[in-house]
Write a protein that holds these residues in place. Sequence first.
Motif, short mmCIF file in Angstrom:
data_model
loop_
_atom_site.label_atom_id
_atom_site.label_comp_id
_atom_site.label_asym_id
_atom_site.label_seq_id
_atom_site.Cartn_x
_atom_site.Cartn_y
_atom_site.Cartn_z
N ARG A 174 -0.51 -0.90 -12.82
CA ARG A 174 -1.32 0.19 -12.26
C ARG A 174 -2.69 -0.34 -11.79
NH1 ARG A 174 -2.04 5.76 -13.02
NH2 ARG A 174 0.23 6.06 -12.88
N ASN A 191 3.56 5.04 -9.31
CA ASN A 191 4.16 6.08 -10.16
C ASN A 191 4.95 5.40 -11.26
OD1 ASN A 191 3.50 8.54 -8.58
ND2 ASN A 191 4.79 7.59 -7.02
N LYS A 248 5.39 13.06 -1.69
CA LYS A 248 4.40 12.00 -1.52
C LYS A 248 3.57 11.79 -2.78
CE LYS A 248 4.17 12.74 3.47
NZ LYS A 248 3.32 13.02 4.65
N SER A 249 4.24 11.85 -3.92
CA SER A 249 3.57 11.69 -5.22
C SER A 249 2.98 10.29 -5.36
CB SER A 249 4.56 11.94 -6.35
OG SER A 249 5.14 13.22 -6.25
N GLU A 250 1.80 10.22 -5.93
CA GLU A 250 1.17 8.94 -6.21
C GLU A 250 0.46 9.00 -7.56
OE1 GLU A 250 -1.40 7.55 -3.09
OE2 GLU A 250 0.31 6.78 -1.93
N SER A 251 0.44 7.85 -8.24
CA SER A 251 -0.32 7.67 -9.50
C SER A 251 0.13 8.63 -10.60
CB SER A 251 -1.82 7.85 -9.24
OG SER A 251 -2.25 7.04 -8.18
N LYS A 252 1.42 8.99 -10.60
CA LYS A 252 1.95 9.90 -11.62
C LYS A 252 2.55 9.12 -12.78
CE LYS A 252 1.16 13.72 -9.30
NZ LYS A 252 0.16 14.72 -9.76
N TYR A 274 -1.92 -1.91 -8.50
CA TYR A 274 -1.43 -0.95 -7.51
C TYR A 274 -1.75 0.46 -8.00
CZ TYR A 274 1.10 -5.16 -6.17
OH TYR A 274 1.42 -6.44 -5.81
N GLN A 290 4.19 3.90 -1.15
CA GLN A 290 4.54 4.60 -2.38
C GLN A 290 5.32 3.66 -3.30
OE1 GLN A 290 6.92 8.11 -1.70
NE2 GLN A 290 5.91 9.26 -3.30
N GLN A 327 -1.71 3.28 -6.76
CA GLN A 327 -0.82 4.37 -6.34
C GLN A 327 0.49 4.40 -7.12
OE1 GLN A 327 -1.04 1.39 -4.90
NE2 GLN A 327 0.58 0.96 -3.42
N LYS A 336 0.81 -1.22 0.00
CA LYS A 336 0.00 0.00 0.00
C LYS A 336 0.84 1.27 0.00
CE LYS A 336 -4.02 -2.11 0.43
NZ LYS A 336 -4.95 -2.16 -0.74
#
Length: 253
Positions: A139, A146, A191-195, A142, A105, A144, A103
């Motif tokens: 993706r 990146n 705390k970047s996510e889903s980039k 998961y 990063q 989240q 769960k």
Amino acid sequence: MKKIGIIGYGWLGERLASSLSGKYTLATTTTTESKVNLLNNKGIHAVMASFPDYQLTEPLSQWGEVKNMEVLIITIPVSEKSCCVSSLYNRIQNLSAFIGDFKGQMFLMSSTGVYPDIAKEFTEEDVPLEKISGERMLRNKYPQLNILRLGGLMGDNRLLKNYNVGNLDHAVNHIHYADISRIISEMIKQKSESKLYNVTAPVHPAKSQVINAQKNLLDEEEFEVKGKKVLSSKLVSELNYTFQYPDPRSFHL
């Protein structure tokens, strides 16, 4: 201190670990027992693991260290160029069994090879991740995740002059490994996510110009640089990032 896992201690994984050590507690996977012992002696908790592209009779056991990790970096290839879609599915299933329902990063080291080899400036929107099987499958598992589409990995012993290359008047889409480490560190901080980001140096000289710079030769003639250019402008804008090595002609310095 945050704990980071690196799946795949290859050329890039080794340099990421070197850059991140001291700031984070590190664990990694490698494919040889000798490397496991070497890494453990260096203070990096290592286990031997591989992710075959066929269905295993028994699923891989979950990585014991993963439950303590806050960040996971995947450097192993998950592209259709390395295997067909069904084999790719098996590889990702094996990888997923190993990391479980993580769960934290996550980062996938993908490639700018997803863009067609045509003379155009490419942004992430030109080839959405939904069209790239490996990126899409991971993706979906998961959300989240990146995804960093890396240009040609360069720096240290990787210099273009050491390779036999064609199309010398075509642009390079290269990235220095030091910038990859700095970008990941910045994304962890933010705390970047889903980039989804292209990760290429913002300057795109021709191959011949890079080789001449590495051989300390002057470029005497002006010419049109051909071929595709993969742009990292989205990354620069959203992360407010400044490249340490913006021009591949200076990667060797």
